[in-house]
Scaffold this motif. Structure first.
Motif, short mmCIF file in Angstrom:
data_model
loop_
_atom_site.label_atom_id
_atom_site.label_comp_id
_atom_site.label_asym_id
_atom_site.label_seq_id
_atom_site.Cartn_x
_atom_site.Cartn_y
_atom_site.Cartn_z
N TRP A 1 0.86 -1.19 0.00
CA TRP A 1 0.00 0.00 0.00
C TRP A 1 0.89 1.24 0.00
O TRP A 1 1.98 1.22 0.59
CB TRP A 1 -0.88 0.04 1.26
CG TRP A 1 -1.74 -1.15 1.50
CD1 TRP A 1 -1.34 -2.43 1.84
CD2 TRP A 1 -3.17 -1.19 1.45
NE1 TRP A 1 -2.42 -3.25 2.00
CE2 TRP A 1 -3.57 -2.52 1.77
CE3 TRP A 1 -4.14 -0.24 1.18
CZ2 TRP A 1 -4.89 -2.91 1.83
CZ3 TRP A 1 -5.48 -0.62 1.25
CH2 TRP A 1 -5.84 -1.94 1.56
N GLN B 1 -1.95 -1.30 -3.59
CA GLN B 1 -1.23 -1.62 -4.82
C GLN B 1 -1.32 -3.11 -5.15
O GLN B 1 -0.90 -3.55 -6.21
CB GLN B 1 0.25 -1.25 -4.69
CG GLN B 1 0.52 0.13 -4.12
CD GLN B 1 0.15 1.26 -5.04
OE1 GLN B 1 0.57 1.30 -6.19
NE2 GLN B 1 -0.66 2.20 -4.54
N SER C 1 0.86 -5.77 -7.61
CA SER C 1 1.21 -5.22 -8.91
C SER C 1 2.70 -4.98 -9.11
O SER C 1 3.17 -4.94 -10.25
CB SER C 1 0.45 -3.90 -9.15
OG SER C 1 0.84 -2.91 -8.21
N CYS C 2 3.45 -4.83 -8.02
CA CYS C 2 4.87 -4.54 -8.20
C CYS C 2 5.75 -5.35 -7.25
O CYS C 2 6.81 -4.90 -6.84
CB CYS C 2 5.14 -3.04 -8.04
SG CYS C 2 4.56 -2.33 -6.48
N GLY D 1 5.68 -4.60 -13.00
CA GLY D 1 5.08 -3.44 -12.35
C GLY D 1 6.09 -2.65 -11.54
O GLY D 1 6.97 -3.22 -10.88
N CYS E 1 5.71 0.52 -8.80
CA CYS E 1 4.81 1.41 -8.08
C CYS E 1 5.50 2.75 -7.81
O CYS E 1 6.70 2.82 -7.58
CB CYS E 1 4.38 0.77 -6.75
SG CYS E 1 3.32 -0.69 -6.96
N GLN E 2 4.71 3.81 -7.83
CA GLN E 2 5.24 5.17 -7.72
C GLN E 2 5.12 5.69 -6.28
O GLN E 2 4.03 5.68 -5.71
CB GLN E 2 4.48 6.12 -8.67
CG GLN E 2 4.54 5.70 -10.13
CD GLN E 2 5.96 5.72 -10.69
OE1 GLN E 2 6.71 6.67 -10.48
NE2 GLN E 2 6.31 4.67 -11.44
N VAL F 1 9.77 -0.18 -7.00
CA VAL F 1 9.17 1.15 -6.93
C VAL F 1 10.05 2.17 -7.65
O VAL F 1 11.25 1.94 -7.90
CB VAL F 1 8.97 1.62 -5.46
CG1 VAL F 1 8.06 0.65 -4.71
CG2 VAL F 1 10.29 1.79 -4.74
N VAL G 1 -0.88 -1.72 -11.36
CA VAL G 1 -0.54 -0.52 -10.60
C VAL G 1 -1.70 0.46 -10.67
O VAL G 1 -2.20 0.75 -11.76
CB VAL G 1 0.73 0.13 -11.17
CG1 VAL G 1 1.04 1.44 -10.44
CG2 VAL G 1 1.92 -0.83 -11.05
#
Length: 275
Positions: free
Chosen positions: A25, A31, A34-35, A64, A66-67, A188, A264
């Motif tokens: 999260w 999230q 996804s990553c 994936g 994540c940002q 990330v 994502v």
């Protein structure tokens, strides 16, 4: 302590209590998986000299990323079985007491970076938050439906990173090679304009099989516990309290989802809470 001694007698039945970090999260936004580089199984790594100690044994690759931003709250989520996010089940059970630790490593490409070649810095840890009675980071993890939250350091340089979330189970750690390591690596990208590059360690290399926090008999009275690895960067470890640790969840378990997102999330997705 008596409870722990009783459970220790049935170690052969604890395989189902093995676990993996599966979801993440960011600021309360799910999230999912996804990553994450999902491990092949929920079995532990037991050798601190194996390259598996970095990101687990041949984890599934992920495309994936994540940002995140410096200062964001990131939550890693552990469960015993794949896609089981139920708070009715312990995140990691069967007497698997020990610390929860999180590292980050700056890499060129988070989707292809080799964990055992990366340079890691510790960003969070929880070992033995109370010794009256003994209460471990994994028990706090269970109180919170498998969620452990940390802050991304506010000054680190932008770019791709791996996040390494880890539990070290110490229930059979009184002999060399007995400690069990459960880790997953998340991919990330950190934004912002920071410039800090914290001191780093390597996996393997950061731990010794005879470190006092790895080779330990937890079925004795403990007043302190030395968490393995370096000092966390830009944060401190919770001190060992002499009063009972609160068991009330800080994660909003009533809003825990049952499904696992695999993509994502789009920017602006609403979050539900934090741990």
């Amino acid at each position: 302590m008596f409870k722990k001694l009783i459970v220790a007698a049935s170690l052969a039945a604890t395989v189902a209590a093995h676990a993996t970090f599966q979801e993440m999260w960011i600021n309360g936004v799910d999230q999912g998986s996804s990553c994450v580089r999902l491990p092949q199984s929920n079995s532990p790594v037991t050798s601190v000299t194996s390259t598996d100690i970095a990101c687990n044994a041949n984890p599934h690759p992920s495309n994936g990323v994540c940002q995140v931003m410096p200062g964001d709250e990131v939550t890693v989520e552990m469960h015993q079985q794949p896609n089981d996010r139920s708070c009715a089940n312990q995140a990691i059970g069967g007497n698997h007491y020990g610390p929860v630790i999180v590292y980050m490593a700056k890499v060129e490409d988070a989707t292809t970076a080799v964990g055992s070649s990366a340079k890691w810095f510790k960003v969070a840890e929880m070992g033995l938050p109370s010794s009256n009675p003994d209460y471990w980071g994994t028990e706090v993890l269970n109180d919170n439906c498998g969620h452990f939250t940390f802050k991304v350091p506010s000054d680190i340089a932008p770019g791709n990173y791996l996040i390494r979330a880890e539990v070290i189970a110490l229930h059979v750690a009184s002999s060399v090679g007995g400690a069990q390591f459960y880790m997953s690596c998340f991919q990330v990208n950190v934004g912002g304009s920071g410039s800090a590059n914290p001191p780093t360690v390597s996996f393997p290399g950061a731990y010794s099989a005879e470190d006092p926090g790895i080779l330990i008999n937890i079925y004795q009275p403990l007043s302190t516990y030395t968490i393995p690895g370096p000092t966390p960067y830009a944060t401190t470890s919770p001190a060992v309290a002499k009063t009972p640790y609160p068991t009330t969840a800080t994660w909003n378990t009533a809003l825990q989802p049952s499904t696992v997102p695999t993509s994502v999330p789009t920017p602006g997705t609403k979050g539900i809470g934090k741990a």
